[in-house]
Design a protein around this motif. Structure first.
Motif, PDB file in Angstrom:
ATOM      1  N   ASN A 166       0.819  -1.217   0.000  1.00  0.00           N
ATOM      2  CA  ASN A 166       0.000   0.000   0.000  1.00  0.00           C
ATOM      3  C   ASN A 166       0.851   1.265   0.000  1.00  0.00           C
ATOM      4  N   LYS A 169       2.132   1.568  -3.449  1.00  0.00           N
ATOM      5  CA  LYS A 169       1.002   1.964  -4.295  1.00  0.00           C
ATOM      6  C   LYS A 169       0.764   3.477  -4.212  1.00  0.00           C
ATOM      7  N   LYS A 170       0.839   4.014  -2.991  1.00  0.00           N
ATOM      8  CA  LYS A 170       0.652   5.455  -2.794  1.00  0.00           C
ATOM      9  C   LYS A 170       1.794   6.241  -3.431  1.00  0.00           C
ATOM     10  N   GLU A 205      -2.115  -5.597  -7.166  1.00  0.00           N
ATOM     11  CA  GLU A 205      -2.038  -4.135  -7.250  1.00  0.00           C
ATOM     12  C   GLU A 205      -1.273  -3.657  -8.483  1.00  0.00           C
TER      13      GLU A 205
END
Length: 400
Positions: A166, A169-170, A205
């Motif tokens: 995550n 991903k950010k 992702e």
């Protein structure tokens, strides 16, 4: 010279008082606590930072206050400790010995995922509460069903891998990195499970694992691993590593110029020695865990740790190791006896105020914990958690 004549009853009274004091001193109640973790071998570098200093701190603090409070009075801790030599077989022997020969009242959880899993059957057989503090696994549901005495504080492999993904991903959404990931792992229970959990999450992702390599625990030369990772031209580097390789991989990454804006190594990234060794080069490096070092309770813990042990605790596992000892102590005091089954039930049904914040077990699992930290301004701050307050924003790592 004037003689003082003492009568018989007075002498008898003095003797009786002296005898009572003597008997009291000899028969003062103690509580025997066992501990087994590496003092030698590949994981000694980790346990001598996160584990053994906290054992010393906790025992000294408890005994300085007179001991653990029981219904019968305070009982000072008698510590019996062994070196498992970073060998699961030796760890099993040590725990067995503590239970059957030393007959300790309680045993502190071992250091490391594999060692907790290896010794869990013995803890269960003798009804010792096993409050793990350095174990991360996705097998918690199965393990808690099998062992009603085991408790997990640090989290699951999936939670840790999802948190790392995550963050990447950010960073990708912010235009800081692309989708190419080089991933490596130490070939033991922790590293293998983390890598297995991460692969499908990266794929889901939209990340591409361009390099996927494992290496043996205690590998003396990690330069080929970094060389291969660099050759794959990654945007991010992720290592599910243990202390020796966390240092070794980072040293090689710096030497070989593996420059990525997202660089992650797992266990020991939070060690003060990591920041000390790499200095300004540690800035922006991501790693497992984290804390909020600016909290009042954490500052107090750091100060006490330094005073008693002469060492600075790490910015993750140290606090949870100490917190697990706090939980054990409060559970024993809550029950008021050395009844291990009663202590286990107390842990299941009560909340605990610890240095890591409040902990309440649900199905024997702590659901609020730090997952990712980052070196920022000379400290390792938590940047991701499953419910702990105070997470900082993530920065892109500068070049070495």
């Amino acid at each position: 010279m004037k003689k003082v004549k003492l009568n018989g009853p007075l002498i008898a009274g003095v003797v009786a008082v002296a005898l009572a004091i003597s008997i009291s001193a000899v028969s003062a109640e103690t509580i025997k606590i066992g501990a087994s973790a590496p003092k030698t071998g590949p994981l000694a570098g980790g346990s001598t930072v996160s584990y053994w200093p906290n054992v010393k701190l906790w025992v000294e603090q408890v005994n300085a206050r007179g001991g653990i409070k029981l219904k019968s009075g305070k009982a000072k801790i008698e510590l019996i400790e062994y070196d498992d030599r970073t060998n699961p077989g030796e760890a099993i022997k040590n725990i067995q010995r503590l239970a059957t020969q030393d007959k300790v009242d309680f045993i502190l959880a071992p250091y490391g995922t594999g060692f907790n899993l290896a010794t869990a059957p013995i803890f269960a057989k003798f009804n010792y509460p096993l409050i793990t503090h350095t174990a991360i696994t996705d097998k918690t549901d199965a393990l808690t069903k099998r062992y009603p005495n085991i408790f997990f504080t640090l989290g699951s492999t999936t939670a840790f891998s999802v948190s790392v993904v995550n963050i990447l991903k950010k960073m990708r959404a912010d235009g800081k990195i692309g989708s190419r990931v080089a991933m490596v792992n130490v070939a033991d229970a922790f590293g293998i499970e983390m890598a297995n959990a991460a692969r499908p999450v990266f794929k889901k992702e939209g990340f591409k694992i361009v390099y996927d390599k494992s290496y043996p625990l205690g590998s003396p030369d990690l330069s080929p691993v970094i060389r291969g990772a660099k050759a794959s031209k990654p945007d991010a580097f992720v290592a599910w590593s243990y202390p020796p390789d966390t240092f070794g991989l980072t040293a090689q990454a710096k030497v070989q110029g593996l420059n990525v804006k997202a660089y992650y190594t797992a266990v020991a990234t939070a060690f003060p020695a990591f920041g000390g060794k790499f200095g300004k080069a540690a800035e922006g490096i991501l790693g497992a865990g984290g804390i909020n070092p600016d909290e009042a309770a954490m500052k107090e813990y750091f100060a006490a740790h330094r005073k008693v042990t002469g060492k600075t605790p790490d910015y993750w596992a140290s606090g949870m190791v100490y917190a697990s000892f706090q939980i054990l102590q409060k559970a024993i005091e809550g029950v008021g006896t050395k009844d291990r089954k009663a202590v286990i039930n107390y842990i299941k049904n009560n909340a605990f105020k610890t240095v890591m914040g409040p902990i309440k077990f649900k199905n024997q699992n702590n659901e609020k914990y730090w997952t990712v930290g980052q070196w920022q301004g000379g400290k390792f701050y938590g940047v991701s958690s499953t419910g702990r307050p105070g997470a900082r924003s993530v920065n892109a790592k500068p070049k070495w």
